[in-house]
Design an enzyme around this catalytic site. Structure first.
Site, mmCIF file in Angstrom:
data_model
loop_
_atom_site.group_PDB
_atom_site.id
_atom_site.type_symbol
_atom_site.label_atom_id
_atom_site.label_comp_id
_atom_site.label_asym_id
_atom_site.label_seq_id
_atom_site.Cartn_x
_atom_site.Cartn_y
_atom_site.Cartn_z
ATOM 1 N N LYS A 1 0.854 -1.132 -0.031
ATOM 2 C CA LYS A 1 -0.040 0.091 -0.094
ATOM 3 C C LYS A 1 0.852 1.228 -0.047
ATOM 4 O O LYS A 1 2.067 1.333 0.471
ATOM 5 C CB LYS A 1 -0.764 0.016 1.320
ATOM 6 C CG LYS A 1 -2.058 0.966 1.111
ATOM 7 C CD LYS A 1 -3.481 0.164 0.725
ATOM 8 C CE LYS A 1 -4.603 0.970 0.871
ATOM 9 N NZ LYS A 1 -5.842 -0.091 0.718
ATOM 10 N N THR B 1 -16.359 -3.589 -4.315
ATOM 11 C CA THR B 1 -16.341 -3.727 -2.954
ATOM 12 C C THR B 1 -17.572 -3.700 -2.246
ATOM 13 O O THR B 1 -17.874 -4.617 -1.143
ATOM 14 C CB THR B 1 -15.590 -2.781 -2.428
ATOM 15 O OG1 THR B 1 -14.327 -2.435 -3.212
ATOM 16 C CG2 THR B 1 -15.173 -2.388 -1.102
ATOM 17 N N GLY C 1 -21.144 6.263 5.541
ATOM 18 C CA GLY C 1 -20.256 6.544 4.562
ATOM 19 C C GLY C 1 -20.762 6.192 3.293
ATOM 20 O O GLY C 1 -20.801 5.052 2.898
HETATM 21 P P1 NAI Z 1 -15.066 7.462 -0.470
HETATM 22 O O1 NAI Z 1 -14.278 8.577 -0.154
HETATM 23 O O2 NAI Z 1 -15.605 7.465 -1.894
HETATM 24 O O3 NAI Z 1 -16.542 7.606 0.506
HETATM 25 C C1 NAI Z 1 -16.191 7.867 1.930
HETATM 26 C C2 NAI Z 1 -17.648 8.434 2.668
HETATM 27 O O4 NAI Z 1 -17.563 8.581 3.728
HETATM 28 C C3 NAI Z 1 -17.789 9.945 1.788
HETATM 29 O O5 NAI Z 1 -19.083 10.195 1.483
HETATM 30 C C4 NAI Z 1 -17.266 10.559 3.002
HETATM 31 O O6 NAI Z 1 -18.123 11.882 3.242
HETATM 32 C C5 NAI Z 1 -17.937 9.741 4.216
HETATM 33 N N1 NAI Z 1 -17.284 10.224 5.676
HETATM 34 C C6 NAI Z 1 -16.249 10.354 5.904
HETATM 35 N N2 NAI Z 1 -15.806 10.748 7.195
HETATM 36 C C7 NAI Z 1 -16.963 10.448 7.724
HETATM 37 C C8 NAI Z 1 -17.405 10.040 8.915
HETATM 38 N N3 NAI Z 1 -16.548 10.462 10.232
HETATM 39 N N4 NAI Z 1 -18.735 9.676 9.430
HETATM 40 C C9 NAI Z 1 -19.473 9.260 8.088
HETATM 41 N N5 NAI Z 1 -19.134 9.319 6.924
HETATM 42 C C10 NAI Z 1 -17.841 9.991 6.740
HETATM 43 O O7 NAI Z 1 -14.441 6.249 -0.027
HETATM 44 P P2 NAI Z 1 -14.810 4.811 -0.422
HETATM 45 O O8 NAI Z 1 -14.046 4.507 -1.650
HETATM 46 O O9 NAI Z 1 -16.196 4.492 -0.665
HETATM 47 O O10 NAI Z 1 -14.256 3.863 0.801
HETATM 48 C C11 NAI Z 1 -14.670 3.771 1.884
HETATM 49 C C12 NAI Z 1 -13.946 2.835 3.055
HETATM 50 O O11 NAI Z 1 -13.833 1.631 2.261
HETATM 51 C C13 NAI Z 1 -12.459 3.433 2.952
HETATM 52 O O12 NAI Z 1 -12.274 3.310 4.412
HETATM 53 C C14 NAI Z 1 -11.658 2.639 2.132
HETATM 54 O O13 NAI Z 1 -10.356 2.524 2.695
HETATM 55 C C15 NAI Z 1 -12.364 1.017 2.349
HETATM 56 N N6 NAI Z 1 -12.212 0.555 1.033
HETATM 57 C C16 NAI Z 1 -12.773 0.872 -0.245
HETATM 58 C C17 NAI Z 1 -12.176 0.240 -1.166
HETATM 59 C C18 NAI Z 1 -12.816 0.769 -2.588
HETATM 60 O O14 NAI Z 1 -12.892 -0.329 -3.518
HETATM 61 N N7 NAI Z 1 -13.149 1.957 -2.787
HETATM 62 C C19 NAI Z 1 -11.743 -1.006 -1.176
HETATM 63 C C20 NAI Z 1 -11.499 -1.584 0.210
HETATM 64 C C21 NAI Z 1 -11.854 -0.472 1.134
HETATM 65 N N1 PHE Z 2 -8.365 0.337 -2.047
HETATM 66 C C1 PHE Z 2 -8.326 -1.120 -2.618
HETATM 67 C C2 PHE Z 2 -8.195 -1.860 -1.259
HETATM 68 O O1 PHE Z 2 -8.192 -1.257 -0.024
HETATM 69 C C3 PHE Z 2 -7.042 -1.525 -3.217
HETATM 70 C C4 PHE Z 2 -7.158 -1.488 -4.753
HETATM 71 C C5 PHE Z 2 -8.144 -1.241 -5.841
HETATM 72 C C6 PHE Z 2 -6.151 -2.298 -5.272
HETATM 73 C C7 PHE Z 2 -8.134 -1.537 -6.905
HETATM 74 C C8 PHE Z 2 -6.023 -2.415 -6.639
HETATM 75 C C9 PHE Z 2 -7.112 -2.213 -7.305
HETATM 76 O O2 PHE Z 2 -8.499 -2.954 -1.154
#
Ligand code: NAI
Ligand code: PHE
Length: 346
Positions: free
Chosen positions: A78, A151, A181
């Protein structure tokens, strides 16, 4: 610093300072045992470089765990780009280009993708100098696009395992599910939950999401932990299951996508003592990394990728059974399963 390095069981921490922007770029390589280290790039502000290093370490360990549980031939890595100030768009672009060149110099030791603070459009930029070590570019640039949908789907599959284990049924119809979120993972997750007839509650620091989803009850961030529900689904931040929040929880299970949800490992015991079934984050949130790397590196179709992601349900069922049989918490059960898999390929 020495303590930070010795306390971690990973392979390497690579670090460089970007003189033009003052950013510090850290690549954590937890393990290349299962395959080339792969994981997203997190770009945000950190208070200290030490915090950023520890985040890179923890997040890269999580990637090893995810890929091992999915039996997918990739290792855990990462990157963290720790900003010390807000950057102008052209400064950010230059930083990403230099970061891409560094990834190319590493010659396949680390493959990247998006994470918090980066998007498929950013992957297009990083790939200009970092190709072929960059996943999840936009479809217009030959990539598979964003990872949030897969995801979200994997997290939904994880909820089915919890349903079967706790409620005796895989269907989520009528189950009260609170998603914290509503971003790139939370939004598609809501779609899957709606299609099954779950009773949905949403929470986000950005209260505008309430307007996007007027059909769901909006819970303010201040009330999110105390709100009664069947499943609480953290899809925003890490570290939210801790000594402060766990006593407030009024849910039967926690099943979410956020990375590193536990404040400390001991918090998994705390949850178990409160009779809350915890689905380990790294078992639930493999969907995006698995689907995207599967499609781009293994030539999977989207259908095959989603079939593979659906295995999250079986993995969690195995973890819950092991935890019950051995009277250990689910986090430890999942971690033991990973260690067994890694030992098998010595
Ligand atoms: P994103 O940035 O698109 O969405 C996050 C959302 O959470 C936003 O709407 C934001 O306003 C909200 N947020 C932030 N702080 C908050 C709080 N204190 N309380 C409530 N809402 C809050 O992020 P995404 O991609 O949806 O990822 C979300 C989580 O999932 C992260 O922790 C990320 O590391 C994890 N993750 C994401 C993956 C992916 O494919 N996008 C894969 C694996 C894990
Ligand atoms: N943000 C992803 C995770 O935490 C990592 C990832 C996404 C890696 C897409 C490769 C391709 O799992």
């Amino acid at each position: 610093m020495k303590e930070i390095l010795t306390a971690w069981d990973g392979e390497a921490v690579l670090i460089r300072h970007d003189a033009q922007t003052g950013a510090v770029i850290i690549i954590g390589i937890h393990s290349s045992k299962f395959g080339p280290a792969t994981g997203g790039t997190r770009l945000m502000k950190y208070n200290t470089v030490e915090d950023a290093i520890q985040d890179a370490q923890k997040l890269s360990s999580g990637m090893t765990y995810k890929f091992a549980l999915a039996d997918f031939p990739r290792g855990g890595g990462k990157a963290v780009i720790a900003l010390s100030r807000v950057l102008l768009p052209e400064e950010r672009h230059g930083l990403l280009m230099r970061y891409g060149s560094w990834i190319r110099q590493l010659n396949g030791y680390y493959y990247t993708g998006p994470d918090v603070g980066t998007t498929p459009e950013d992957m297009d930029v990083i790939a200009t100098t970092g190709d072929p070590y960059v996943f999840s570019r936009t479809p217009a640039n030959g990539g598979a696009g964003g990872s949030g949908e897969a995801t979200g789907y994997g997290t939904y599959c994880g909820m089915k395992a919890v349903g079967a284990h706790l409620f005796g049924t895989r269907t989520l119809a009528g189950k009260k599910i609170l998603v914290q979120g509503i971003g790139s993972v939370g939004r598609p997750l809501l779609g899957y939950l709606k299609s099954e007839g779950a009773e949905i509650l949403i929470s986000d620091v950005d209260e505008r999401v309430a307007n996007d989803y007027p059909e769901y009850v909006f819970v303010t961030p201040a009330r999110v932990y105390q709100t009664p529900c069947d499943i609480f689904s953290p899809c925003a931040l890490g570290g939210i299951l801790n000594a402060d929040t766990i006593p407030q929880l009024r849910c039967k299970a926690v099943v979410g996508a956020a990375n590193n949800q536990l404040g400390t490992e001991a918090d998994a015991d705390f949850l178990a003592r409160q009779n809350i079934l915890y689905a380990p984050d790294f078992a639930c949130n493999i969907g995006g990394a698995l689907a995207i790397t599967g499609m781009e590196a293994m030539g999977w179709s989207k259908q095959v990728a989603f079939e593979q992601v659906s295995r999250v349900e079986q993995t969690l069922t195995t973890i819950f059974t092991l935890a019950d049989e051995q009277r250990i918490n689910t986090h430890v059960a999942a971690r033991n399963l990973v260690r067994e898999k890694l030992n098998r390929i010595q």
